[in-house]
Design a protein around this motif. Structure first.
Motif, PDB file in Angstrom:
ATOM      1  N   MET A  18       0.814  -1.097  -0.162  1.00 24.16           N
ATOM      2  CA  MET A  18      -0.170  -0.190  -0.119  1.00 24.16           C
ATOM      3  C   MET A  18       0.879   1.302   0.028  1.00 24.16           C
ATOM      4  SD  MET A  18      -2.997  -1.312   2.711  1.00 24.16           S
ATOM      5  CE  MET A  18      -3.989   0.003   2.428  1.00 24.16           C
ATOM      6  N   TRP A  19       1.997   0.980   0.518  1.00 19.83           N
ATOM      7  CA  TRP A  19       3.053   2.170   0.602  1.00 19.83           C
ATOM      8  C   TRP A  19       4.192   1.884  -0.200  1.00 19.83           C
ATOM      9  CZ3 TRP A  19       3.940   4.769   6.088  1.00 19.83           C
ATOM     10  CH2 TRP A  19       2.630   5.526   6.222  1.00 19.83           C
ATOM     11  N   VAL A  24       7.609   5.364   2.588  1.00 23.51           N
ATOM     12  CA  VAL A  24       8.623   5.080   4.015  1.00 23.51           C
ATOM     13  C   VAL A  24       9.352   5.889   4.167  1.00 23.51           C
ATOM     14  CG1 VAL A  24      10.042   3.082   5.102  1.00 23.51           C
ATOM     15  CG2 VAL A  24       7.767   2.450   3.424  1.00 23.51           C
ATOM     16  N   ALA A  25       9.918   6.391   2.989  1.00 23.32           N
ATOM     17  CA  ALA A  25      11.143   7.504   3.366  1.00 23.32           C
ATOM     18  C   ALA A  25      10.427   8.797   4.094  1.00 23.32           C
ATOM     19  CB  ALA A  25      11.687   7.937   1.911  1.00 23.32           C
ATOM     20  N   VAL A  28      10.085   8.504   7.631  1.00 19.72           N
ATOM     21  CA  VAL A  28      11.462   8.946   8.206  1.00 19.72           C
ATOM     22  C   VAL A  28      11.568  10.493   8.291  1.00 19.72           C
ATOM     23  CG1 VAL A  28      13.908   8.574   8.170  1.00 19.72           C
ATOM     24  CG2 VAL A  28      12.645   6.686   7.178  1.00 19.72           C
ATOM     25  N   SER A  29      11.402  11.284   7.336  1.00 27.77           N
ATOM     26  CA  SER A  29      11.599  12.472   7.474  1.00 27.77           C
ATOM     27  C   SER A  29      10.550  13.198   8.694  1.00 27.77           C
ATOM     28  CB  SER A  29      11.188  13.287   6.105  1.00 27.77           C
ATOM     29  OG  SER A  29       9.991  13.090   5.324  1.00 27.77           O
ATOM     30  N   LYS A  30       9.341  12.560   8.523  1.00 25.00           N
ATOM     31  CA  LYS A  30       8.397  13.222   9.629  1.00 25.00           C
ATOM     32  C   LYS A  30       8.742  12.718  10.873  1.00 25.00           C
ATOM     33  CE  LYS A  30       4.537  13.439   6.396  1.00 25.00           C
ATOM     34  NZ  LYS A  30       2.995  13.359   6.081  1.00 25.00           N
ATOM     35  N   THR A  45      19.592   1.283   2.146  1.00 25.26           N
ATOM     36  CA  THR A  45      19.958   2.391   3.104  1.00 25.26           C
ATOM     37  C   THR A  45      19.163   3.671   2.946  1.00 25.26           C
ATOM     38  OG1 THR A  45      22.064   1.558   3.155  1.00 25.26           O
ATOM     39  CG2 THR A  45      22.029   3.809   3.957  1.00 25.26           C
ATOM     40  N   TYR A  46      18.600   4.305   3.773  1.00 25.10           N
ATOM     41  CA  TYR A  46      17.885   5.697   3.722  1.00 25.10           C
ATOM     42  C   TYR A  46      18.967   6.803   3.473  1.00 25.10           C
ATOM     43  CZ  TYR A  46      15.316   9.797   4.992  1.00 25.10           C
ATOM     44  OH  TYR A  46      14.507  10.946   4.770  1.00 25.10           O
TER      45      TYR A  46
END
Length: 48
Positions: A18-19, A24-25, A28-30, A45-46
């Motif tokens: 669904m994502w 998903v990245a 992380v930023s949120k 790796t992000y």
């Protein structure tokens, strides 16, 4: 290892396709998950 509060939700949405990796990245930023958790979920790796 203890995960972030929203880790299970983010992982579930990604696993159910669904994502996307990009979504998903954004999690992380949120601050919903960490960069390490991103790597666990996505397998890459992000790069923010």
């Amino acid at each position: 290892m203890t995960h972030s509060k929203k880790y299970e939700s983010v992982k579930k949405y990604y696993d159910l396709r669904m994502w996307s990796k990009e979504t998903v990245a954004k999690a992380v930023s949120k601050g919903w998950i960490t960069a390490d958790e991103y790597k666990e979920i996505v397998g890459e790796t992000y790069v923010g």
